[in-house]
Design an enzyme around this catalytic site. Structure first.
Site, PDB file in Angstrom:
ATOM      1  N   ASN A   7       0.878  -1.172   0.000  1.00  0.00           N
ATOM      2  CA  ASN A   7       0.000   0.000   0.000  1.00  0.00           C
ATOM      3  C   ASN A   7       0.919   1.227   0.000  1.00  0.00           C
ATOM      4  O   ASN A   7       1.452   1.621   1.036  1.00  0.00           O
ATOM      5  CB  ASN A   7      -0.892  -0.033   1.249  1.00  0.00           C
ATOM      6  CG  ASN A   7      -1.887   1.116   1.271  1.00  0.00           C
ATOM      7  OD1 ASN A   7      -1.846   2.007   0.420  1.00  0.00           O
ATOM      8  ND2 ASN A   7      -2.782   1.108   2.241  1.00  0.00           N
ATOM      9  N   ARG A  90      -2.658  -1.970  -3.496  1.00  0.00           N
ATOM     10  CA  ARG A  90      -3.867  -1.187  -3.315  1.00  0.00           C
ATOM     11  C   ARG A  90      -3.799   0.019  -4.250  1.00  0.00           C
ATOM     12  O   ARG A  90      -2.805   0.750  -4.252  1.00  0.00           O
ATOM     13  CB  ARG A  90      -3.943  -0.695  -1.879  1.00  0.00           C
ATOM     14  CG  ARG A  90      -5.177   0.089  -1.633  1.00  0.00           C
ATOM     15  CD  ARG A  90      -5.205   0.633  -0.251  1.00  0.00           C
ATOM     16  NE  ARG A  90      -6.508   1.216  -0.023  1.00  0.00           N
ATOM     17  CZ  ARG A  90      -6.937   1.580   1.152  1.00  0.00           C
ATOM     18  NH1 ARG A  90      -6.187   1.421   2.208  1.00  0.00           N
ATOM     19  NH2 ARG A  90      -8.120   2.118   1.284  1.00  0.00           N
ATOM     20  N   HIS A 179     -13.025   3.291  -0.279  1.00  0.00           N
ATOM     21  CA  HIS A 179     -13.025   2.307   0.828  1.00  0.00           C
ATOM     22  C   HIS A 179     -13.695   0.999   0.382  1.00  0.00           C
ATOM     23  O   HIS A 179     -14.200   0.239   1.208  1.00  0.00           O
ATOM     24  CB  HIS A 179     -13.810   2.816   2.062  1.00  0.00           C
ATOM     25  CG  HIS A 179     -13.149   3.918   2.812  1.00  0.00           C
ATOM     26  ND1 HIS A 179     -13.874   4.886   3.472  1.00  0.00           N
ATOM     27  CD2 HIS A 179     -11.846   4.192   3.049  1.00  0.00           C
ATOM     28  CE1 HIS A 179     -13.042   5.731   4.065  1.00  0.00           C
ATOM     29  NE2 HIS A 179     -11.808   5.330   3.822  1.00  0.00           N
ATOM     30  N   ARG A 240     -11.794  16.319   6.751  1.00  0.00           N
ATOM     31  CA  ARG A 240     -12.569  16.599   5.527  1.00  0.00           C
ATOM     32  C   ARG A 240     -14.002  16.986   5.884  1.00  0.00           C
ATOM     33  O   ARG A 240     -14.589  16.404   6.794  1.00  0.00           O
ATOM     34  CB  ARG A 240     -12.583  15.355   4.623  1.00  0.00           C
ATOM     35  CG  ARG A 240     -11.285  15.125   3.907  1.00  0.00           C
ATOM     36  CD  ARG A 240     -11.278  13.800   3.170  1.00  0.00           C
ATOM     37  NE  ARG A 240     -10.406  12.837   3.821  1.00  0.00           N
ATOM     38  CZ  ARG A 240     -10.286  11.557   3.495  1.00  0.00           C
ATOM     39  NH1 ARG A 240     -10.975  11.077   2.485  1.00  0.00           N
ATOM     40  NH2 ARG A 240      -9.479  10.760   4.152  1.00  0.00           N
ATOM     41  N   GLU A 383      -8.146  -4.942   4.906  1.00  0.00           N
ATOM     42  CA  GLU A 383      -8.003  -4.693   3.470  1.00  0.00           C
ATOM     43  C   GLU A 383      -6.830  -5.468   2.884  1.00  0.00           C
ATOM     44  O   GLU A 383      -6.901  -5.976   1.769  1.00  0.00           O
ATOM     45  CB  GLU A 383      -7.841  -3.193   3.226  1.00  0.00           C
ATOM     46  CG  GLU A 383      -9.132  -2.432   3.487  1.00  0.00           C
ATOM     47  CD  GLU A 383      -8.901  -0.993   3.871  1.00  0.00           C
ATOM     48  OE1 GLU A 383      -8.220  -0.756   4.902  1.00  0.00           O
ATOM     49  OE2 GLU A 383      -9.387  -0.103   3.172  1.00  0.00           O
TER      50      GLU A 383
END
Ligand code: AMP
Length: 423
Positions: A7, A90, A179, A240, A383
């Site tokens: 990743n 990823r 996601h 955010r 993940e």
């Protein structure tokens, strides 16, 4: 087969080396602060930790350091790097092209480059990780697993913005969602826990971490999600803003904010941090709120209210809901936030078991009462195990469960079942 999962971000590269098909972790670690004087590798193997503090200029150098470490005589777990059978990466944005994970070839690389326009902070370092792995392991198959792919099943009615249609045609402006690897993983786990087929579950999956998104999963497939063209839309996050009236941006532009300032405002200075003025970290905010800090309490209340609105909307979209699933750093660990959210959405049929919730910290658990019409699960996301599984399925002799061609060529793609490997 040993599968390396990478990743690669702009300032860090995380890695997990798996023995497949059991998804047993042989070693894991990360290189952080890439490009700074203080870069550092942390490597975890056989219950031990090894660190190296050395300047790592870029992702390419980070990959070299990771591979050297994995094959190191003292701290490595491989005799030589050629033991690595495949590498899974990823990749954040796969645009409309990818409905599942794919074996990387030149066309895939060109597409990842193309979508860098939509994910400028993520796709370029993801791609740098792929190219570095290819250079160091030229004969090893590489697989890209996209955060957007699980959301490829979202219908047009849910992914179109009510903007002039030409913007969709010309620039690909639509909801993509993110996601996806996490939402798919926890939805499949929830189905497995309930003894259901993976395509027989209706769930609302809440990935609540520093980035947050909520997904409506119907019969195992994503049919709507809160993040949009970019990971800025949806519920408020650490820094955010999530959803806001776009006219706020025009108004601020009139006040002298330029595009760069507005981007920074919405991505880095808003959300929990902007509302509280103290922190983007939920642990800190819970602590401040307990001590009576009004702005920390406001940030938590807004966060919870906005998640409630998404859960309510997705309950309407799904018609029937089998389960609500919590994952991500907040979803997996915050007893307080789960209680607050569940108590806010009892209308959809969830009934929280307070004791079970209290005990469910960073572990898989069912936290609803016996009478609850809708199950509530805490499922730590994994993940990297999902990426390892996709990579194994696509590169080993095992036939992928789902394999199809996409518009860009002859590419095997899959969204597959995930054994429950964990780090
Ligand atoms: P992630 O991005 O998934 O690593 O999640 C990071 C977020 O999870 C941060 O806001 C953390 O404060 C939050 N988090 C982690 N542990 C806890 C906890 N025990 N209680 C509340 N929030 C937590």
């Amino acid at each position: 087969m040993k599968v390396l999962v990478i990743n690669a971000g702009s300032s860090s590269v995380k890695y997990h080396l798996y023995q497949m098909p059991d998804a047993e972790i042989l070693a894991r670690g990360f290189v952080e602060r890439i490009g700074e004087e203080t870069s550092k590798l942390s490597h975890f193997f056989h219950g031990k930790t090894h660190t190296v503090s050395t300047k790592v200029e870029d992702v390419e150098k980070a990959m070299e350091l990771i591979l050297e470490t994995l094959a190191d005589k003292e701290v490595g777990v491989l005799r030589q790097i050629s033991e690595i059978g495949a590498v899974g990466h990823r990749v954040v944005h796969g645009g409309e092209e990818f409905t599942g994970s794919v074996i990387i070839d030149e066309k895939v690389i060109a597409s990842i480059e193309k979508f860098a326009d939509l994910a400028p902070l993520h796709n370029p370092p993801n791609l740098a990780g792929i190219l570095a792995a290819q250079r160091n392991l030229p004969n090893v198959k590489q697989v890209a697993c996209f955060d957007t792919a699980f959301h490829a099943t979202i219908p047009k009615v849910a992914y179109m913005y009510a903007l002039p249609y030409e913007l969709y045609e010309k620039y690909g402006i639509r909801r993509y969602g993110f996601h996806g690897i996490s939402h798919r993983y926890v939805a499949r786990r929830a189905a497995a826990i309930m003894g259901k087929d993976k395509y027989d579950i209706n769930a609302i999956t809440c990935h609540l971490g520093n980035g947050c998104s909520v997904t409506a999963v119907k019969q195992g497939r994503s049919i709507d999600t809160s993040m949009g063209l970019t990971p800025l839309e949806g519920v408020p996050m650490g820094t955010r803003s999530g959803d806001l009236d776009p006219a706020i941006l025009f108004y601020l532009a009139d006040k002298g904010y330029d595009a760069k300032a507005l981007k920074a405002l919405c991505n880095k200075q808003s959300g929990l941090l902007g509302l509280s003025g103290i922190s983007n970290d939920m642990r800190n905010l819970e602590e401040f709120a307990r001590k009576g800090n009004v702005r920390a309490k406001l940030a938590i209340d807004v966060f919870c209210y906005r998640i409630k609105k998404y859960i309510g909307a997705y309950a309407a979209v799904l018609d029937t809901v089998d389960a609500v699933v919590f994952t991500g750093g907040i979803g997996e660990n915050s007893v307080f936030m789960r209680e607050k959210i569940c108590n806010a959405v009892t209308q959809i049929g969830v009934q929280l078991d307070y004791a079970a919730n209290q005990n469910a910290i960073a572990k898989e658990a069912e936290i609803n009462t016996k009478d609850s019409k809708v199950k509530i699960f805490v499922i730590p996301t994994n993940e990297q195990a999902a990426i390892a599984n996709d990579t194994y399925e696509l590169t080993s002799d095992k036939q992928p469960i789902v394999s199809k061609q996409n518009s860009s060529g002859n590419i095997a793609q899959k969204q597959m079942e995930i054994p429950h490997g964990r780090s």
